[in-house]
Design a protein around this motif. Structure first.
Motif, PDB file in Angstrom:
ATOM      1  N   GLY A 123       0.773  -1.238   0.000  1.00 41.26           N
ATOM      2  CA  GLY A 123       0.000   0.000   0.000  1.00 41.26           C
ATOM      3  C   GLY A 123       0.800   1.282   0.000  1.00 41.26           C
ATOM      4  N   PHE A 124       2.110   1.184  -0.186  1.00 40.95           N
ATOM      5  CA  PHE A 124       2.937   2.393  -0.203  1.00 40.95           C
ATOM      6  C   PHE A 124       2.879   3.077  -1.571  1.00 40.95           C
ATOM      7  CE2 PHE A 124       4.971  -0.121   3.174  1.00 40.95           C
ATOM      8  CZ  PHE A 124       5.005   0.828   4.188  1.00 40.95           C
ATOM      9  N   PRO A 125       2.986   4.406  -1.608  1.00 37.24           N
ATOM     10  CA  PRO A 125       3.045   5.136  -2.880  1.00 37.24           C
ATOM     11  C   PRO A 125       4.440   5.018  -3.490  1.00 37.24           C
ATOM     12  CG  PRO A 125       3.191   6.681  -1.054  1.00 37.24           C
ATOM     13  CD  PRO A 125       2.992   5.318  -0.442  1.00 37.24           C
ATOM     14  N   VAL A 126       4.594   4.102  -4.420  1.00 39.27           N
ATOM     15  CA  VAL A 126       5.916   3.703  -4.921  1.00 39.27           C
ATOM     16  C   VAL A 126       6.095   4.136  -6.375  1.00 39.27           C
ATOM     17  CG1 VAL A 126       7.375   1.707  -5.445  1.00 39.27           C
ATOM     18  CG2 VAL A 126       5.973   1.705  -3.389  1.00 39.27           C
ATOM     19  N   TYR A 127       7.328   4.532  -6.686  1.00 43.32           N
ATOM     20  CA  TYR A 127       7.689   4.755  -8.090  1.00 43.32           C
ATOM     21  C   TYR A 127       9.105   4.223  -8.294  1.00 43.32           C
ATOM     22  CZ  TYR A 127       7.769   6.801 -12.728  1.00 43.32           C
ATOM     23  OH  TYR A 127       7.807   6.963 -14.095  1.00 43.32           O
ATOM     24  N   ALA A 128       9.309   3.406  -9.321  1.00 42.34           N
ATOM     25  CA  ALA A 128      10.617   2.803  -9.614  1.00 42.34           C
ATOM     26  C   ALA A 128      11.174   3.403 -10.901  1.00 42.34           C
ATOM     27  CB  ALA A 128      10.483   1.292  -9.749  1.00 42.34           C
ATOM     28  N   VAL A 129      12.382   3.930 -10.814  1.00 49.98           N
ATOM     29  CA  VAL A 129      13.049   4.568 -11.950  1.00 49.98           C
ATOM     30  C   VAL A 129      13.938   3.535 -12.644  1.00 49.98           C
ATOM     31  CG1 VAL A 129      14.655   6.409 -12.612  1.00 49.98           C
ATOM     32  CG2 VAL A 129      12.956   6.810 -10.817  1.00 49.98           C
ATOM     33  N   PRO A 130      13.952   3.499 -13.982  1.00 51.50           N
ATOM     34  CA  PRO A 130      14.686   2.443 -14.692  1.00 51.50           C
ATOM     35  C   PRO A 130      16.196   2.470 -14.471  1.00 51.50           C
ATOM     36  CG  PRO A 130      13.137   3.551 -16.162  1.00 51.50           C
ATOM     37  CD  PRO A 130      13.188   4.358 -14.898  1.00 51.50           C
ATOM     38  N   LEU A 131      16.793   1.289 -14.518  1.00 51.11           N
ATOM     39  CA  LEU A 131      18.245   1.159 -14.545  1.00 51.11           C
ATOM     40  C   LEU A 131      18.730   1.602 -15.922  1.00 51.11           C
ATOM     41  CD1 LEU A 131      20.882   0.003 -13.211  1.00 51.11           C
ATOM     42  CD2 LEU A 131      20.335  -2.144 -14.365  1.00 51.11           C
ATOM     43  N   PRO A 132      19.603   2.606 -16.012  1.00 55.16           N
ATOM     44  CA  PRO A 132      20.028   3.079 -17.330  1.00 55.16           C
ATOM     45  C   PRO A 132      20.949   2.090 -18.028  1.00 55.16           C
ATOM     46  CG  PRO A 132      21.272   4.199 -15.624  1.00 55.16           C
ATOM     47  CD  PRO A 132      20.228   3.378 -14.925  1.00 55.16           C
ATOM     48  N   THR A 133      20.887   2.064 -19.348  1.00 51.35           N
ATOM     49  CA  THR A 133      21.813   1.250 -20.140  1.00 51.35           C
ATOM     50  C   THR A 133      22.870   2.109 -20.823  1.00 51.35           C
ATOM     51  OG1 THR A 133      20.309   1.316 -22.022  1.00 51.35           O
ATOM     52  CG2 THR A 133      20.117  -0.573 -20.536  1.00 51.35           C
ATOM     53  N   SER A 134      22.773   3.421 -20.678  1.00 51.54           N
ATOM     54  CA  SER A 134      23.800   4.348 -21.169  1.00 51.54           C
ATOM     55  C   SER A 134      23.734   5.601 -20.304  1.00 51.54           C
ATOM     56  CB  SER A 134      23.553   4.716 -22.635  1.00 51.54           C
ATOM     57  OG  SER A 134      22.594   5.741 -22.743  1.00 51.54           O
ATOM     58  N   PRO A 135      24.759   6.454 -20.329  1.00 50.19           N
ATOM     59  CA  PRO A 135      24.683   7.709 -19.567  1.00 50.19           C
ATOM     60  C   PRO A 135      23.501   8.580 -19.958  1.00 50.19           C
ATOM     61  CG  PRO A 135      26.958   7.239 -20.104  1.00 50.19           C
ATOM     62  CD  PRO A 135      26.121   6.238 -20.864  1.00 50.19           C
ATOM     63  N   TYR A 136      23.037   8.436 -21.199  1.00 49.19           N
ATOM     64  CA  TYR A 136      21.857   9.205 -21.599  1.00 49.19           C
ATOM     65  C   TYR A 136      20.614   8.752 -20.819  1.00 49.19           C
ATOM     66  CZ  TYR A 136      24.935  10.693 -25.345  1.00 49.19           C
ATOM     67  OH  TYR A 136      25.992  11.211 -26.046  1.00 49.19           O
ATOM     68  N   GLY A 137      20.616   7.512 -20.352  1.00 48.60           N
ATOM     69  CA  GLY A 137      19.534   7.037 -19.511  1.00 48.60           C
ATOM     70  C   GLY A 137      19.494   7.748 -18.170  1.00 48.60           C
ATOM     71  N   ILE A 138      20.658   8.161 -17.666  1.00 53.65           N
ATOM     72  CA  ILE A 138      20.708   8.950 -16.431  1.00 53.65           C
ATOM     73  C   ILE A 138      19.990  10.277 -16.644  1.00 53.65           C
ATOM     74  CG2 ILE A 138      22.235  10.094 -14.778  1.00 53.65           C
ATOM     75  CD1 ILE A 138      24.359   7.965 -15.466  1.00 53.65           C
ATOM     76  N   LEU A 139      20.223  10.885 -17.801  1.00 56.40           N
ATOM     77  CA  LEU A 139      19.574  12.154 -18.129  1.00 56.40           C
ATOM     78  C   LEU A 139      18.076  11.961 -18.317  1.00 56.40           C
ATOM     79  CD1 LEU A 139      22.227  13.574 -20.623  1.00 56.40           C
ATOM     80  CD2 LEU A 139      22.102  13.845 -18.141  1.00 56.40           C
ATOM     81  N   GLU A 140      17.689  10.850 -18.935  1.00 54.74           N
ATOM     82  CA  GLU A 140      16.265  10.543 -19.115  1.00 54.74           C
ATOM     83  C   GLU A 140      15.583  10.378 -17.761  1.00 54.74           C
ATOM     84  OE1 GLU A 140      12.637   9.703 -20.993  1.00 54.74           O
ATOM     85  OE2 GLU A 140      14.501  10.544 -21.812  1.00 54.74           O
ATOM     86  N   ASN A 141      16.275   9.732 -16.825  1.00 60.32           N
ATOM     87  CA  ASN A 141      15.699   9.561 -15.490  1.00 60.32           C
ATOM     88  C   ASN A 141      15.501  10.906 -14.781  1.00 60.32           C
ATOM     89  OD1 ASN A 141      15.530   6.816 -15.742  1.00 60.32           O
ATOM     90  ND2 ASN A 141      17.367   6.375 -14.565  1.00 60.32           N
ATOM     91  N   LEU A 142      16.428  11.845 -15.005  1.00 56.70           N
ATOM     92  CA  LEU A 142      16.260  13.187 -14.445  1.00 56.70           C
ATOM     93  C   LEU A 142      14.990  13.839 -14.972  1.00 56.70           C
ATOM     94  CD1 LEU A 142      19.675  15.102 -14.373  1.00 56.70           C
ATOM     95  CD2 LEU A 142      18.097  14.722 -12.476  1.00 56.70           C
ATOM     96  N   SER A 143      14.787  13.698 -16.275  1.00 56.74           N
ATOM     97  CA  SER A 143      13.587  14.257 -16.893  1.00 56.74           C
ATOM     98  C   SER A 143      12.324  13.622 -16.307  1.00 56.74           C
ATOM     99  CB  SER A 143      13.636  14.040 -18.406  1.00 56.74           C
ATOM    100  OG  SER A 143      12.477  14.518 -19.036  1.00 56.74           O
TER     101      SER A 143
END
Length: 265
Positions: A96-116
């Motif tokens: 019942g917790f309000p959860v959000y899971a951010v993807p594991l990046p496969t490139s440094p651009y994925g880190i930027l996508e997660n920021l967005s």
């Protein structure tokens, strides 16, 4: 706020998150980078940057959560990554917790996508986009800075290296450091140390556990113990394995240390 999550399915989350628990260091890093560190009320045992986060209660490891403590914190949002935290995210949703899971990046651009993604979720979209833009420029300036082969190893309770599909391998390639196991169809795996010796990389880049002392001396001792005679460089621990916004500064530092080691060879 209604959100559809690929792993967690439909989510009903608050419109504003005043009390956030972060169970992944990369997300703790991102919250502080976005100016939201004051909303954190709990952390994982592995969240140790910046220093002020150490005063927060430790709610979980990467895979286990102290549910009673988490409930007592009354979070509006619990943030995790996917990957090894996938099952943990599903369990917390069921509780019942309000959860959000951010993807594991496969490139440094994925880190930027997660920021967005976090910017959209936390209503700081403009700030997140500007930060992603500035980090992308820093990353672009590192393109082709070196030209060498590299064996990268991180200590995760034993030696782990990178192959195809990892953001670390992508970042090293961007620098001009070609990982010697790029032909391996695994993102992360335990290496054959004799095979490392046979492939003779131009550089051994070592990442120790955090809080270790004298990482370069540790790396040199490992190389000597294994009979390797190639140049050695080291990070200060938990840097390239850390995929929050700090990653790009850590990559700049790793590039400088690799340059120095290769120049002395």
């Amino acid at each position: 706020m209604r959100v559809f999550h690929e792993l967690l399915g439909p989510l009903e989350l608050p419109d504003r998150f005043g009390r956030i628990v972060s169970l992944a260091p990369n997300l703790t890093d991102a919250l502080y980078a976005l100016g939201l560190g004051d909303r954190l009320v709990g952390r994982s045992a592995f969240c140790h940057r910046p220093a002020q986060v150490l005063s927060l209660p430790v709610v979980a490891s990467y895979t286990k959560t102290r549910l009673d403590l988490l409930r007592s914190l009354k979070p509006d949002l619990v943030l995790l990554s996917t990957g090894v935290q996938r099952e943990q995210a599903l369990r917390l949703k069921e509780e019942g917790f309000p959860v959000y899971a951010v993807p594991l990046p496969t490139s440094p651009y994925g880190i930027l996508e997660n920021l967005s993604t976090l910017g959209h979720l936390l209503d700081v979209e403009e700030k997140a986009l500007e930060l992603a833009h500035q980090l992308a420029l820093r990353y672009a300036r590192l393109k082709g800075r070196l030209s060498a082969t590299v064996y990268f190893e991180m200590d995760l309770g034993g030696p782990i290296t990178v192959g195809r599909g990892s953001y670390i391998a992508q970042a090293l390639l961007h620098l001009g450091l070609r990982p010697i196991f790029l032909d391996a169809p695994q993102a992360y795996f335990a290496p054959d140390l004799e095979e490392v010796k046979r492939r003779r990389p131009d550089l051994f880049l070592y990442e120790p556990k955090p809080w270790g002392k004298n990482p370069l001396e540790k790396a040199r001792a490992l190389a000597q113990e294994r009979g390797w005679d190639f140049p050695v460089a080291a990070t200060d621990g938990d840097e390239l394995a850390h995929y929050g916004p700090m990653f790009f500064a850590f990559l700049e530092k790793a590039a400088q240390r690799a340059e120095e080691a290769l120049a002395k060879a």
